[in-house]
Design a protein around this motif. Structure first.
Motif, PDB file in Angstrom:
ATOM      1  N   LEU A 194       0.780  -1.334   0.172  1.00 16.05           N
ATOM      2  CA  LEU A 194      -0.048   0.132  -0.056  1.00 16.05           C
ATOM      3  C   LEU A 194       0.798   1.299  -0.125  1.00 16.05           C
ATOM      4  N   PRO A 195       1.930   1.386   0.849  1.00 14.46           N
ATOM      5  CA  PRO A 195       2.349   2.686   0.872  1.00 14.46           C
ATOM      6  C   PRO A 195       3.346   3.093  -0.556  1.00 14.46           C
TER       7      PRO A 195
ATOM      8  N   ILE B 143      -6.639  -0.677  -1.087  1.00 15.98           N
ATOM      9  CA  ILE B 143      -7.144  -0.213   0.227  1.00 15.98           C
ATOM     10  C   ILE B 143      -8.557  -1.069   0.592  1.00 15.98           C
ATOM     11  N   PHE B 144      -9.269  -1.128  -0.212  1.00 14.66           N
ATOM     12  CA  PHE B 144     -10.700  -1.991  -0.002  1.00 14.66           C
ATOM     13  C   PHE B 144     -10.231  -3.362   0.337  1.00 14.66           C
ATOM     14  N   CYS B 145      -9.633  -4.217  -0.538  1.00 11.47           N
ATOM     15  CA  CYS B 145      -9.004  -5.520  -0.294  1.00 11.47           C
ATOM     16  C   CYS B 145      -8.282  -5.832   1.214  1.00 11.47           C
ATOM     17  N   ALA B 146      -7.252  -4.687   1.398  1.00  9.00           N
ATOM     18  CA  ALA B 146      -6.768  -4.778   2.575  1.00  9.00           C
ATOM     19  C   ALA B 146      -7.654  -4.354   3.988  1.00  9.00           C
ATOM     20  N   LEU B 147      -8.700  -3.854   3.831  1.00 12.49           N
ATOM     21  CA  LEU B 147      -9.558  -3.658   4.838  1.00 12.49           C
ATOM     22  C   LEU B 147     -10.415  -4.913   5.200  1.00 12.49           C
TER      23      LEU B 147
ATOM     24  N   ALA C 165      -8.723   4.232  -9.127  1.00 10.71           N
ATOM     25  CA  ALA C 165      -9.560   3.125  -8.973  1.00 10.71           C
ATOM     26  C   ALA C 165      -8.651   1.797  -8.758  1.00 10.71           C
ATOM     27  N   PHE C 166      -7.586   1.496  -9.163  1.00 13.02           N
ATOM     28  CA  PHE C 166      -6.784   0.408  -8.563  1.00 13.02           C
ATOM     29  C   PHE C 166      -6.316   0.611  -7.286  1.00 13.02           C
ATOM     30  N   THR C 167      -5.755   1.659  -6.900  1.00 16.96           N
ATOM     31  CA  THR C 167      -5.187   1.863  -5.490  1.00 16.96           C
ATOM     32  C   THR C 167      -6.349   1.801  -4.360  1.00 16.96           C
ATOM     33  N   ILE C 168      -7.595   2.352  -4.796  1.00 16.75           N
ATOM     34  CA  ILE C 168      -8.675   2.328  -3.863  1.00 16.75           C
ATOM     35  C   ILE C 168      -9.016   0.617  -3.668  1.00 16.75           C
TER      36      ILE C 168
END
Length: 348
Positions: A97-98, A118-122, A112-115
């Motif tokens: 993520l960083p 973030i969603f999958c990490a959560l 959209a890819f980075t979001i």
């Protein structure tokens, strides 16, 4: 003396009471590795090796469990395996993520890819989502698993194997899809002659679709430190002149424009990038540049464009992209109509 199995179960119980701890540690490891990659410290490479080993262990899970049971008589519980799988997903997504947060162009499809990361990490942290919504759906879980592997490979391949961004993109996509084949096989009904050809076609179509969207994937191993548009360039100091955002068509035709960029990549890595000049959204020129990995100041390179169309007025932008069309950064400028030359009046 506490047995290894009891110690593992106690560790699992502790981590389940504090589910966000592993995510915090993984994110901190990603930040540390992101900083250290630029300085070629061995710790960043060790972190990358650890992640790859964890994925290798995950892929050989059934085989390893059988060998451990046969040799040591230790039966690993499904709870341990399930927890290990979740931990690897958390490590991969939060570690990566960083890198992606630092290089994402938020006005581009890359957002959209980075979001999605973030969603999958959560999801990997929230147990009710991970175990009750994701894990029971085999197809969705396989896609989630392949995506986490794809994301972490985009980080570790340039660091460990000195692959270019384009090579890393192709290799990560191929590895993630191929390693998902055994999991996809469990979804398909067995004993049918068309099963293998169908899976191969499915993977081919999936790979082709993802490759078409490659420009939406931020080049995680690279970072644009600076981009400047100027009429002048100091070749000795390797510095551009004053930055401009607007120019009239006469000055543009007479002086042209320099596009100066400073791009950071890991040491020892040679990359090929392009300055793509667009006029009102249409590509009019593409200039190739070669860069090499250096310190945090970035490798400084520039292109000088002199050939502009006669009707150059309008909106322009210079995109810095990789060979695989991944956007590193961009700059915009506007070309206005040249002011008419003053007319001289003769006295009679």
């Amino acid at each position: 003396m506490i047995s290894p199995i009891n110690l593992m179960h106690k560790t699992i119980a502790f981590m389940q009471r504090w589910p966000g701890l592993m995510a915090v540690l993984a994110f901190a490891g990603g930040v540390a590795s992101y900083i250290l990659v630029e300085r070629k410290e061995s710790l960043a490479q060790l972190i990358a090796v650890f992640l790859l080993l964890s994925w290798l262990w995950l892929l050989l899970d059934n085989w390893l469990r059988e060998r451990i049971e046969q040799r040591f008589g230790i039966v690993l519980s499904p709870i341990l395996v399930r927890f290990a799988l979740q931990t690897v997903h958390q490590e991969s997504l939060f570690f990566a993520l960083p890198f992606f947060l630092a290089v994402t162009s938020w006005h581009h499809g890359q957002a959209a890819f980075t979001i999605l990361i973030i969603f999958c990490a959560l999801v990997s942290v929230v147990d009710p989502l991970y175990y009750k919504k994701l894990a029971p759906h085999r197809t969705l879980f396989v896609v989630f698993h392949a995506f986490a592997l794809f994301v972490v490979l985009l980080i570790v391949l340039p660091v460990l194997m000195q692959l270019t961004t384009s090579q890393s993109m192709a290799a990560a996509l191929g590895i993630a899809v191929l390693l998902s084949l055994p999991s996809l096989g469990a979804i398909m009904p067995g004993g049918r002659w068309w099963r293998v050809p169908f899976l191969l076609c499915l993977l081919t179509i999936l790979s082709a679709g993802l490759w078409q969207l490659r420009s939406w994937v931020p080049p995680a191993a690279m970072r644009l430190n600076a981009i400047t548009l100027s009429h002048e360039m100091d070749y000795e100091q390797r510095k551009p002149g004053d930055s401009i955002s607007q120019v009239n068509s006469y000055d543009l035709q007479q002086q042209g424009l320099y596009s100066f960029t400073a791009v950071t990549v890991p040491r020892g890595l040679n990359e090929q990038i392009f300055h793509v000049w667009l006029h009102n959204g249409k590509e009019v020129d593409r200039i190739k540049l070669n860069i090499t990995g250096v310190s945090s100041s970035g490798y400084r390179a520039w292109s000088h464009k002199l050939n502009f169309p006669a009707n150059a007025e309008g909106k322009w932008q210079v995109e810095v992209v990789t060979e695989s069309e991944q956007l590193i950064g961009l700059a915009r400028f506007t070309v206005t109509v040249a002011a008419p030359a003053p007319q001289l009046q003769a006295d009679f």
